[in-house]
Design a protein around this motif. Structure first.
Motif, PDB file in Angstrom:
ATOM      1  N   ALA A 186     -77.844  11.195 -17.211  1.00 10.72           N
ATOM      2  CA  ALA A 186     -78.125   9.802 -16.862  1.00 10.72           C
ATOM      3  C   ALA A 186     -76.922   8.919 -17.169  1.00 10.72           C
ATOM      4  CB  ALA A 186     -79.353   9.311 -17.626  1.00 10.72           C
ATOM      5  N   ALA A 187     -76.269   9.159 -18.308  1.00  9.40           N
ATOM      6  CA  ALA A 187     -75.095   8.368 -18.673  1.00  9.40           C
ATOM      7  C   ALA A 187     -73.981   8.540 -17.640  1.00  9.40           C
ATOM      8  CB  ALA A 187     -74.599   8.775 -20.062  1.00  9.40           C
ATOM      9  N   VAL A 188     -73.772   9.782 -17.196  1.00  6.48           N
ATOM     10  CA  VAL A 188     -72.732  10.033 -16.196  1.00  6.48           C
ATOM     11  C   VAL A 188     -73.079   9.358 -14.872  1.00  6.48           C
ATOM     12  CG1 VAL A 188     -71.630  11.829 -14.809  1.00  6.48           C
ATOM     13  CG2 VAL A 188     -71.974  12.182 -17.264  1.00  6.48           C
ATOM     14  N   ALA A 189     -74.347   9.471 -14.444  1.00  4.33           N
ATOM     15  CA  ALA A 189     -74.753   8.878 -13.170  1.00  4.33           C
ATOM     16  C   ALA A 189     -74.595   7.357 -13.185  1.00  4.33           C
ATOM     17  CB  ALA A 189     -76.201   9.258 -12.856  1.00  4.33           C
ATOM     18  N   PHE A 190     -75.029   6.727 -14.268  1.00  2.00           N
ATOM     19  CA  PHE A 190     -74.888   5.273 -14.360  1.00  2.00           C
ATOM     20  C   PHE A 190     -73.420   4.867 -14.466  1.00  2.00           C
ATOM     21  CE2 PHE A 190     -79.420   5.124 -15.993  1.00  2.00           C
ATOM     22  CZ  PHE A 190     -79.901   4.435 -14.892  1.00  2.00           C
ATOM     23  N   ALA A 191     -72.617   5.665 -15.168  1.00  3.55           N
ATOM     24  CA  ALA A 191     -71.192   5.343 -15.288  1.00  3.55           C
ATOM     25  C   ALA A 191     -70.513   5.392 -13.919  1.00  3.55           C
ATOM     26  CB  ALA A 191     -70.519   6.309 -16.257  1.00  3.55           C
ATOM     27  N   VAL A 192     -70.849   6.395 -13.114  1.00  5.77           N
ATOM     28  CA  VAL A 192     -70.264   6.491 -11.768  1.00  5.77           C
ATOM     29  C   VAL A 192     -70.745   5.326 -10.901  1.00  5.77           C
ATOM     30  CG1 VAL A 192     -70.115   7.909  -9.688  1.00  5.77           C
ATOM     31  CG2 VAL A 192     -70.019   8.987 -11.932  1.00  5.77           C
ATOM     32  N   LEU A 193     -72.016   4.937 -11.063  1.00  2.56           N
ATOM     33  CA  LEU A 193     -72.526   3.775 -10.332  1.00  2.56           C
ATOM     34  C   LEU A 193     -71.697   2.523 -10.617  1.00  2.56           C
ATOM     35  CD1 LEU A 193     -76.430   3.991 -10.577  1.00  2.56           C
ATOM     36  CD2 LEU A 193     -75.114   3.720  -8.480  1.00  2.56           C
ATOM     37  N   GLY A 194     -71.212   2.410 -11.846  1.00  4.07           N
ATOM     38  CA  GLY A 194     -70.477   1.212 -12.240  1.00  4.07           C
ATOM     39  C   GLY A 194     -68.978   1.301 -12.105  1.00  4.07           C
ATOM     40  N   MET A 195     -68.485   2.335 -11.434  1.00  7.58           N
ATOM     41  CA  MET A 195     -67.032   2.511 -11.322  1.00  7.58           C
ATOM     42  C   MET A 195     -66.423   1.721 -10.167  1.00  7.58           C
ATOM     43  SD  MET A 195     -66.626   6.606 -12.152  1.00  7.58           S
ATOM     44  CE  MET A 195     -64.906   6.622 -11.658  1.00  7.58           C
ATOM     45  N   GLY A 196     -67.228   0.995  -9.419  1.00  3.31           N
ATOM     46  CA  GLY A 196     -66.697   0.195  -8.323  1.00  3.31           C
ATOM     47  C   GLY A 196     -66.333   0.992  -7.090  1.00  3.31           C
ATOM     48  N   LEU A 197     -66.982   2.143  -6.892  1.00  5.03           N
ATOM     49  CA  LEU A 197     -66.667   2.979  -5.743  1.00  5.03           C
ATOM     50  C   LEU A 197     -67.214   2.372  -4.458  1.00  5.03           C
ATOM     51  CD1 LEU A 197     -67.538   6.465  -7.278  1.00  5.03           C
ATOM     52  CD2 LEU A 197     -65.300   5.366  -7.163  1.00  5.03           C
ATOM     53  N   THR A 198     -66.631   2.752  -3.351  1.00  3.95           N
ATOM     54  CA  THR A 198     -67.149   2.384  -2.036  1.00  3.95           C
ATOM     55  C   THR A 198     -67.808   3.611  -1.437  1.00  3.95           C
ATOM     56  OG1 THR A 198     -65.384   0.760  -1.723  1.00  3.95           O
ATOM     57  CG2 THR A 198     -66.568   1.500   0.237  1.00  3.95           C
ATOM     58  N   LEU A 199     -69.124   3.584  -1.340  1.00  6.30           N
ATOM     59  CA  LEU A 199     -69.893   4.741  -0.904  1.00  6.30           C
ATOM     60  C   LEU A 199     -70.864   4.349   0.208  1.00  6.30           C
ATOM     61  CD1 LEU A 199     -70.889   6.271  -4.377  1.00  6.30           C
ATOM     62  CD2 LEU A 199     -69.062   7.059  -2.877  1.00  6.30           C
ATOM     63  N   PRO A 200     -71.229   5.288   1.056  1.00  2.00           N
ATOM     64  CA  PRO A 200     -72.303   5.023   2.011  1.00  2.00           C
ATOM     65  C   PRO A 200     -73.643   4.978   1.281  1.00  2.00           C
ATOM     66  CG  PRO A 200     -71.638   7.317   2.134  1.00  2.00           C
ATOM     67  CD  PRO A 200     -70.656   6.639   1.206  1.00  2.00           C
ATOM     68  N   ALA A 201     -74.668   4.564   1.988  1.00  3.55           N
ATOM     69  CA  ALA A 201     -75.991   4.454   1.363  1.00  3.55           C
ATOM     70  C   ALA A 201     -76.443   5.790   0.783  1.00  3.55           C
ATOM     71  CB  ALA A 201     -77.009   3.946   2.377  1.00  3.55           C
ATOM     72  N   SER A 202     -76.120   6.892   1.469  1.00  2.00           N
ATOM     73  CA  SER A 202     -76.531   8.210   0.966  1.00  2.00           C
ATOM     74  C   SER A 202     -75.888   8.521  -0.386  1.00  2.00           C
ATOM     75  CB  SER A 202     -76.163   9.288   1.980  1.00  2.00           C
ATOM     76  OG  SER A 202     -74.763   9.279   2.242  1.00  2.00           O
ATOM     77  N   GLY A 203     -74.651   8.074  -0.595  1.00  2.00           N
ATOM     78  CA  GLY A 203     -73.989   8.304  -1.870  1.00  2.00           C
ATOM     79  C   GLY A 203     -74.664   7.556  -3.003  1.00  2.00           C
ATOM     80  N   TRP A 204     -75.006   6.286  -2.761  1.00  2.00           N
ATOM     81  CA  TRP A 204     -75.724   5.527  -3.790  1.00  2.00           C
ATOM     82  C   TRP A 204     -77.096   6.131  -4.045  1.00  2.00           C
ATOM     83  CZ3 TRP A 204     -72.516   2.764  -6.330  1.00  2.00           C
ATOM     84  CH2 TRP A 204     -71.456   2.103  -5.706  1.00  2.00           C
ATOM     85  N   LEU A 205     -77.728   6.636  -2.986  1.00  2.00           N
ATOM     86  CA  LEU A 205     -79.045   7.266  -3.152  1.00  2.00           C
ATOM     87  C   LEU A 205     -78.945   8.489  -4.056  1.00  2.00           C
ATOM     88  CD1 LEU A 205     -81.713   7.746  -0.423  1.00  2.00           C
ATOM     89  CD2 LEU A 205     -81.108   9.676  -1.873  1.00  2.00           C
ATOM     90  N   VAL A 206     -77.938   9.312  -3.851  1.00  2.00           N
ATOM     91  CA  VAL A 206     -77.765  10.514  -4.674  1.00  2.00           C
ATOM     92  C   VAL A 206     -77.537  10.131  -6.140  1.00  2.00           C
ATOM     93  CG1 VAL A 206     -76.235  12.463  -5.145  1.00  2.00           C
ATOM     94  CG2 VAL A 206     -76.977  11.985  -2.796  1.00  2.00           C
ATOM     95  N   LEU A 207     -76.705   9.134  -6.367  1.00  4.41           N
ATOM     96  CA  LEU A 207     -76.436   8.720  -7.743  1.00  4.41           C
ATOM     97  C   LEU A 207     -77.681   8.162  -8.418  1.00  4.41           C
ATOM     98  CD1 LEU A 207     -72.945   6.974  -7.407  1.00  4.41           C
ATOM     99  CD2 LEU A 207     -73.456   9.123  -8.582  1.00  4.41           C
ATOM    100  N   ALA A 208     -78.434   7.306  -7.709  1.00  6.29           N
ATOM    101  CA  ALA A 208     -79.641   6.732  -8.288  1.00  6.29           C
ATOM    102  C   ALA A 208     -80.682   7.807  -8.553  1.00  6.29           C
ATOM    103  CB  ALA A 208     -80.201   5.655  -7.356  1.00  6.29           C
ATOM    104  N   ALA A 209     -80.837   8.751  -7.607  1.00  2.54           N
ATOM    105  CA  ALA A 209     -81.791   9.835  -7.803  1.00  2.54           C
ATOM    106  C   ALA A 209     -81.364  10.742  -8.956  1.00  2.54           C
ATOM    107  CB  ALA A 209     -81.931  10.645  -6.516  1.00  2.54           C
ATOM    108  N   SER A 210     -80.059  10.941  -9.111  1.00  2.00           N
ATOM    109  CA  SER A 210     -79.558  11.764 -10.219  1.00  2.00           C
ATOM    110  C   SER A 210     -79.904  11.137 -11.564  1.00  2.00           C
ATOM    111  CB  SER A 210     -78.048  11.953 -10.100  1.00  2.00           C
ATOM    112  OG  SER A 210     -77.717  12.642  -8.916  1.00  2.00           O
ATOM    113  N   ALA A 211     -79.761   9.820 -11.655  1.00  2.00           N
ATOM    114  CA  ALA A 211     -80.136   9.137 -12.887  1.00  2.00           C
ATOM    115  C   ALA A 211     -81.629   9.289 -13.157  1.00  2.00           C
ATOM    116  CB  ALA A 211     -79.757   7.654 -12.796  1.00  2.00           C
ATOM    117  N   GLY A 212     -82.452   9.114 -12.113  1.00  2.00           N
ATOM    118  CA  GLY A 212     -83.890   9.268 -12.281  1.00  2.00           C
ATOM    119  C   GLY A 212     -84.280  10.680 -12.677  1.00  2.00           C
ATOM    120  N   LEU A 213     -83.673  11.690 -12.031  1.00  2.00           N
ATOM    121  CA  LEU A 213     -83.956  13.084 -12.367  1.00  2.00           C
ATOM    122  C   LEU A 213     -83.551  13.411 -13.798  1.00  2.00           C
ATOM    123  CD1 LEU A 213     -82.877  15.032  -9.152  1.00  2.00           C
ATOM    124  CD2 LEU A 213     -85.147  15.031 -10.183  1.00  2.00           C
TER     125      LEU A 213
END
Length: 441
Positions: free
Chosen positions: A101-128
């Protein structure tokens, strides 16, 4: 971190499967891990859609999918990860979950430019990841004796409420001041939870021992075969979760413009404060009730659901009544929650049969999460589409229905609790905390 007191002699009921009671150090670790991880998740979840739209340029539809993926993964992800939890062991799974969860949230906050599917994978990874940690954490507590289970789940319920109250406040502050730091704050809180893992009960690589059961060889082949008592119990108490949803998920939509946001926030804050202040003493009282010859789970569950039904009915009058009635209803609701929430968690271990503890908590979590989601969907649909200030208006129908469900749940569990079987439940030696929920109505 609170240090443990010197060990004392424990009774059979106080000792866990390894012969020890939960220590002050272990209880502190449970509270810290659960509270900080919940605070991190709820700091992000309420604002994730807005953050994705304003800071990352997603459309409203795409942001909704990302938020939905995070919620679904957090609710149902434990079932998918049960084989991995079995392989890693409970304590290691808690640590892996918080680290993920820490890694997923950290990547979410890195300022990346991702398509919606990329944000979905990161958010789902944090939830899982958080679902994995929560499922394994509950299984750790369930490894202790019934009296200690209820004690442990009481502390977990207190921690959940504290974290879910602090998280949105922190998230709202960061969204206004430093929006990009929102996921990073969640990552930091999950790292705090990870730091508490070494003090949790159990060994790092210790897995759950397969459970011998009538009709099985004790080698774990029944780990995924829920039996009727467990299924009946899990589905029966869904009525309580539907009633719960009308308060925590539907109430803001139901009250609408009748109650201002500040007063509504005060009502929910009262719930969090009361849980933190009263959970431990109320659960101590519940443990005493469970050990009385003429009491037990049935009576305790019935009383909690009657109080829940009364609270839900009072909320139905919220559109035309004042703040005082809402606060009184929340007090009743919280008193009920203080009893049934840890009690249901403790009973999952009592009624799991041949299921592994990990699988039992994962399956129960899916059933109860589905009940809450269905109740929230139907309640919101009726509350928003209907109008009328009175408690007899169509908009109040979810509250009347939820009260009836809570009363029915209490009635059936009370009736079942009085029917004691001479046959040990689930292949276990009977104890005073076992429950007989009837397989047929």
């Amino acid at each position: 971190m609170v240090s443990a007191k010197p060990p004392r002699a424990t009774t059979k009921d106080e000792a866990g499967e390894d012969g020890r009671a939960l220590t002050a150090r272990q209880l502190t670790a449970l509270v810290v891990a659960r509270a900080t991880s919940c605070a991190g998740f709820f700091a992000v979840l309420p604002y994730l859609g807005l953050w994705l739209v304003d800071s990352r340029g997603l459309s409203g539809a795409d942001a909704g999918l990302v938020v939905g993926a995070a919620i679904l993964a957090n609710r149902a992800g434990g079932v998918l990860l049960v084989p991995l939890i079995h392989r890693l062991g409970l304590k290691a799974s808690v640590g892996a979950g918080y680290l993920g969860a820490a890694v997923a949230f950290a990547v979410l906050g890195m300022g990346l430019t991702l398509p919606a599917s990329g944000w979905l994978v990161l958010a789902a990874s944090a939830g899982l990841s958080l679902a994995m940690a929560t499922t394994a954490l509950k299984a750790q507590v369930a490894a202790f004796a019934p009296d200690q289970r209820l004690r442990g789940f009481s502390y977990l319920n207190m921690a959940v409420n504290a974290g879910s109250a602090v998280g949105p406040v922190l998230g709202g502050f960061l969204l206004e001041r430093h929006a990009d730091a929102l996921p990073l704050a969640a990552a930091a809180l999950d790292l705090v939870a990870l730091a508490a893992v070494p003090a949790l009960p159990g060994a790092w690589r210790a897995g759950e021992r397969p459970r011998a059961h009538a009709g099985g060889d004790g080698r774990g082949r029944g780990r995924w075969l829920p039996q009727r008592p467990f299924v009946v119990f899990s589905l029966l108490v869904c009525g309580t979760w539907v009633a719960y949803a009308q308060v925590f998920d539907v109430l803001p939509a139901y009250l609408g413009d009748s109650v201002n946001t500040r007063d509504l926030g005060l009502v929910f804050t009262l719930n969090a404060v009361l849980v933190v202040a009263l959970q431990v003493p109320v659960s101590a009282l519940s443990r005493r009730v469970l050990t009385r010859p003429r009491a037990g789970f049935g009576i305790l569950c019935a009383a909690a659901n009657v109080v829940l039904a009364a609270a839900v009915l009072l909320f139905a009058f919220g559109r035309s009544a004042g703040l005082g009635l809402l606060l009184g209803a929340m007090v009743l609701f919280t008193l009920s929650e203080l009893v049934w929430s840890p009690l249901y968690d403790a009973q999952v271990a009592e009624r799991r049969g041949a299921l592994s503890t990990t699988a039992a908590y994962a399956l129960a979590g899916v059933a109860w999460g589905a009940a809450e989601s269905a109740g929230a969907w139907l309640g919101t649909l009726l509350a928003v589409r209907s109008s009328g200030p009175g408690a007899l208006s169509p908009a109040a129908a979810p509250y009347w229905g939820a009260a009836a469900l809570a009363l029915l749940t209490g009635l059936v569990t009370s009736w079942g609790g009085r029917r004691k079987s001479d046959k040990p439940l689930s292949g276990q030696e009977r104890n005073t905390h076992d429950v007989d929920v009837p397989a047929r109505p």
